[in-house]
Design a protein around this motif. Structure first.
Motif, PDB file in Angstrom:
ATOM      1  N   ARG A  66      57.287  43.994  43.095  1.00  0.00           N
ATOM      2  CA  ARG A  66      56.015  44.423  42.511  1.00  0.00           C
ATOM      3  C   ARG A  66      54.926  43.383  42.731  1.00  0.00           C
ATOM      4  N   ARG A  67      55.288  42.093  42.573  1.00  0.00           N
ATOM      5  CA  ARG A  67      54.294  41.028  42.792  1.00  0.00           C
ATOM      6  C   ARG A  67      53.817  41.027  44.236  1.00  0.00           C
TER       7      ARG A  67
ATOM      8  N   GLU B 155      45.708  43.266  46.676  1.00  0.00           N
ATOM      9  CA  GLU B 155      44.519  42.470  46.369  1.00  0.00           C
ATOM     10  C   GLU B 155      43.963  41.797  47.618  1.00  0.00           C
TER      11      GLU B 155
ATOM     12  N   ARG C  72      51.428  43.804  44.786  1.00  0.00           N
ATOM     13  CA  ARG C  72      50.139  43.527  44.158  1.00  0.00           C
ATOM     14  C   ARG C  72      49.327  42.543  44.994  1.00  0.00           C
TER      15      ARG C  72
END
Length: 957
Positions: free
Chosen positions: A791-792, A799, A795
């Protein structure tokens, strides 16, 4: 530790008499009533050269060894001994030695201490061994070997329990019958010399068996063990009596072969094919013809070997003195050859003899899965590899190291018992030769720096320099000498015996490390009973009832003796001991459990869990009272630890499957945030290899094999699974917990694991890094941390794509383009800064002034230290413009650099260190350096203007 009043009836029955050696003063037994030397003195030459003392063996090389080995083992089969397979040459079951140095090493210390029963009793074995303490004498003496087989018969007696298999008298009977009746050795030629033995932590009286000037066997009657409180002192080590009495014998297979072959040296008896081949490809015979030495070579070699036995060529022998003695002795025996001619013949010949011996050790070590490196056992195989590379260079042999390896494997070895394949061995040899050549190229700077204080006409190098270059740079002594010769040190030689000292130093470091590995006891627990560990019964259990037995306030000394991981949020104040627990204590690389203890309505956080000698300590911030207590495990954390620990096993098995059987666990750590696994590997891992390991590991998890957990006696575990289960290190107990993930991975392990592999969920290998040469570190996440990581990553990608205004698939190209533009701008900035420096320090600017032929540049700059160093380089590099430059910046609390042009008027007039010390007080700091360049820092960046003003005043500008 002599035989004293021990009765050996066989001496009388067989007609042996006790004598005192006229030369050595040792007691010995013989049937020859006229003999006055023990047979192993400088007056006892080899009598079997050209006149074999063991008859009936006409073969040579591997066939001779096979026949001799079978003769020995068959004899002891007939005497009721159980034949067992040899152990690996890499002593995985021990942490105090790297290599198997004797057959008894197979059973130390677990069997010899009485902790574990022997695999058979009595038993017979022929154990390949490697000893590098005599490596410098290999090839030179005619008899020394670095690798050999120790044929042996062992019996393990427990006299206190009335269990005695056989002891000294029967052992001597077996030996004498083997030599006389089975091998046909002349009875009067055998001597039994009384000489105490010690090694591997044990000792005892011993008999050295000498025939024809050659020690064929040693019979040790082991009854002592190392004990710091012991009252018996042997060679500086204290010993005490053992509960066991052990027959520990060693019969040198290769020496028996030599005595049966009667060849000039032991090498012609066991490696004749390799010696002939090496002579051919090195042009040795043509070289001899060119020397025009008027001596029959076989006669010369035979005489040299006889003399070697007398002169005791060993690792400490002075080379020049040796050649002088040999030349004189040869002349006395009617062989006229000068010392220079003798050197020219024996130096290349010693390399031809040593290469097959070294290759035998190398192939055995690599075959057992060892990976070359600059430390531990890996250093030892690399040392031998580089000795061979150096030797074949000196002989102008064009064959590659892998070609030497292939020839040796096909000619001298059975590799069926190896874990590594022939292809794997040859690949490692190919890599090691390439690294050797690369190190020769890269080692010049290191050698030049190390020898800067050594005069060019020196003959020897300081030992500490050689130790440091070898251990820190991977440059073995022969490489250093070779590089040094190219740099101008033409006369340097490696001290005879230095390589052996290196091996001994390595062995000592290993032994010391094994003794200090166990953490010093923090708690005095002699009156505390061991805690009942319930965490193995049901790893999913969350709560338990127990009794608080002790609550120990932690002193500063206790806390300093404990190590808490980064996952422990605060330093505890108390250690709580209960009668039983579900909390797993830190061990085997797995961090300790956390959770809560509940008592009388109060809740106490368990910050960490550790154990000492079976007592488990729960660390808390507040004290608990003796009495009932309820424990509640932090299940989320425990599951994550189990995810990671089980995943490490799976990834380790996958790595072995993908990369090869040389993969061995060199260390591991399993926390809640991530896990790491250190593996031995000969090359840096590629992204493709990491992905292949990860894919296979996830396939195993998805196939969901059952995870079997069994507790076995150590002897049964050894027999059932072998020594590969000791990935986490040698066990310390008689009973071992073994974890099997299907048939994919089996290890001895005391950690907590899932019952099914699929409980892990998914796993990811985040990255690989090199911990040290030959060891790769894999960082692993599994279960929930793997999902969090994914998930990180998603993300971050989202971004970054949004910031750069591109699709995530186009991120690599976009980032690469921006990076190249940034680098271009950086170069432009540096160029402009250099131009600014030039403009500020030329003409009539205030920053530069010339006084009496020296340019002085004193100025404040806005850059970091790197930029200041660039400016200094611009200012002081031109010797035609002698310059003293003093630069300062307010960044980072204030930095000052003082430098002057080397070998110029500026450096003659000024000392950079003195100037720096005089002005650095203005920034509240200090520094140091050398007379032409000094730098310092402080805590008051605003003091830079005053520091530069003080410099102007100091210099009178």
């Amino acid at each position: 530790m002599g035989f004293g009043d021990i009765s050996i009836p066989y001496w009388i029955e067989s007609g042996h008499v006790l004598k005192i050696c006229r030369v050595t003063g040792l007691r010995f037994w013989t049937r020859d009533i006229d003999r006055d030397t023990c047979g192993d003195t400088n007056e006892d030459p080899y009598t079997f050269i050209g006149n074999p003392i063991i008859e009936g063996f006409d073969s040579r090389g591997k066939q001779l060894k096979d026949e001799m080995r079978e003769t020995f083992l068959g004899f002891f089969d007939s005497k009721g001994h159980t034949r067992i397979d040899p152990y690996p040459v890499i002593a995985r079951w021990r942490d105090d030695i790297h290599l198997t140095i004797a057959s008894i090493a197979d059973f130390q210390p677990h069997v010899t201490s009485g902790m574990v029963p022997p695999p058979a009793n009595p038993l017979g074995i022929s154990q390949p061994c490697i000893r590098l303490t005599d490596v410098a004498a290999v090839g030179r003496s005619g008899r020394h070997l670095s690798t050999f087989e120790m044929m042996a018969h062992h019996a393990f007696n427990r006299p206190m329990d009335g269990n005695v298999v056989y002891w000294i008298d029967q052992c001597v009977r077996y030996c004498d019958e083997l030599l006389v009746e089975k091998l046909g050795i002349e009875p009067t030629s055998i001597t039994y010399v009384e000489n105490p033995w010690s090694g591997g932590g044990n000792a005892g009286p011993a008999l050295e068996v000498i025939v024809g000037g050659l020690e064929l066997a040693t019979l040790v009657f082991m009854n002592l063990e190392e004990d710091e409180e012991g009252e018996i002192m042997i060679k500086g080590q204290k010993y005490s009596e053992m509960k066991l009495q052990i027959i520990d014998t060693g019969y040198g297979l290769e020496r028996f072969c030599w005595a049966a072959a009667g060849t000039p040296t032991i090498y012609e008896a066991i490696y004749p094919e390799s010696i002939d081949w090496l002579k051919k490809i090195s042009g040795f015979d043509s070289f001899l013809d060119s020397l025009d030495v008027k001596v029959e070579m076989e006669v010369l070699l035979s005489e040299l070997s006889r003399l070697a036995g007398i002169l005791n060529i060993d690792v400490g022998t002075d080379a020049e003195e040796l050649y002088r003695n040999l030349s004189e002795r040869l002349s006395d025996n009617g062989i006229s050859i000068s010392m220079d001619e003798l050197k020219k013949v024996t130096e290349p010949l010693s390399s031809i003899y040593a290469i097959p011996d070294h290759m035998h050790a190398i192939c055995n070590m690599l075959g057992d899965g060892l990976v070359p490196s600059n430390s531990k056992a890996g250093y030892l195989v690399r040392m031998l590899v580089r000795r061979v590379c150096r030797m074949k260079e000196s002989l102008s042999i064009q064959a590659s190291l892998s070609e030497l390896g292939a020839h040796h494997i096909h000619t001298h070895l059975d590799i069926d018992g190896f874990v590594q394949s022939e292809e794997g061995i040859l690949k490692i040899l190919e890599l090691e030769e390439a690294r050797y050549n690369e190190m020769l190229r890269k080692g010049r700077a290191a050698v030049k720096t190390a020898l800067k204080e050594t005069p060019l006409d020196s003959r020897h190098i300081n030992d500490e320099i050689l130790f440091r270059l070898s251990e820190e740079r991977g440059l073995n002594p022969e490489m250093v000498v070779s590089i040094a010769a190219e740099l101008g040190w033409k006369n340097l030689e490696v001290r005879v015996g230095f390589t052996a000292d290196m091996a001994a130093r390595n062995a000592l470091m290993t032994k010391v490390a094994s003794k200090t590995k166990d953490r010093k006891a923090v708690f005095g627990i002699s009156d505390i009973e061991a805690t009942q560990p319930d965490f193995y019964e049901d790893t999913s259990a969350l709560e338990f009832q127990a009794e608080v037995l002790h609550c120990i306030p932690l002193t500063k000394d206790m806390i300093s003796g404990l190590t808490f991981s980064g996952e422990v949020e605060s330093i505890p104040s108390f250690a709580v001991v209960t009668d039983r627990t579900l909390f797993y204590p830190e061990g085997g690389g797995q961090l300790g459990d956390q959770g809560r203890l509940l008592q009388d309505g109060n809740e106490y956080e368990v910050l960490d869990t550790k154990s000492q000698d079976g007592v488990i300590f729960h660390f808390t911030e507040n004290p608990l009272a003796p009495g009932k207590v309820k424990g509640v495990l932090d299940w989320d954390r425990r599951k994550q630890l189990m995810d990671h620990h089980t995943a490490v096993h799976v990834v380790g098995g996958a790595a072995r499957n993908i990369l090869g059987p040389h993969i061995w666990q060199a260390g591991s750590n399993k926390g809640a945030r991530y896990a790491r696994l250190d593996i031995t590997h000969h090359s840096r891992l590629t992204r493709q290899e990491i992905e292949a390991i990860e894919d296979l590991a996830n396939n195993i998890v998805e196939s969901n094999p059952k995870i079997r957990k069994e507790v076995l006696e150590r002897s049964e575990a050894d027999r059932k699974y072998g020594f590969d289960i000791y990935q986490g290190g040698p066990p310390k107990h008689n009973r071992i917990r073994v974890i099997s993930i299907g048939d994919f991975d089996v290890q001895a392990c005391g950690g907590t694991h899932h019952d099914q592999a699929s409980n892990i969920g998914e796993l990811r290998i985040l990255k690989s890094s090199q911990v040290q040469d030959g060891v790769e570190r894999l960082q692993i996440v599994a279960g929930e941390t793997s999902r969090d990581h994914s998930r990180r990553q998603e993300r971050i990608l989202s971004e970054a794509s949004e910031v750069l205004g591109v699709h995530s698939d186009d991120l690599p190209k976009a980032v690469s383009r921006f990076f190249e533009e940034w680098k271009s701008q950086q170069k432009r900035i540096e160029s402009l800064e250099a131009e600014i420096v030039r403009l500020r320090t030329t003409g009539s600017g205030d920053d530069s002034v010339i006084v009496d032929g020296v340019r002085y540049v004193i100025m404040e700059v806005d850059g970091e230290m790197k930029q200041m160093m660039t400016m200094l380089s611009q200012l002081t590099r031109d010797t035609e413009t002698p310059t003293l430059a003093i630069l300062g910046t307010r960044i980072g609390g204030g930095k000052l650099i003082v430098a002057c042009t080397e070998d110029s008027m500026a450096s003659e007039r000024h000392n950079a260190v003195e100037i720096l010390n005089a002005i650095s007080g203005h920034i509240g700091g200090g520094g140091g350096g050398r007379p032409t360049m000094a730098q310092g820092g402080g805590t008051n960046g605003d003091g830079i203007p005053n520091a530069l003003k003080a410099a102007n005043t100091l210099l009178g500008l």
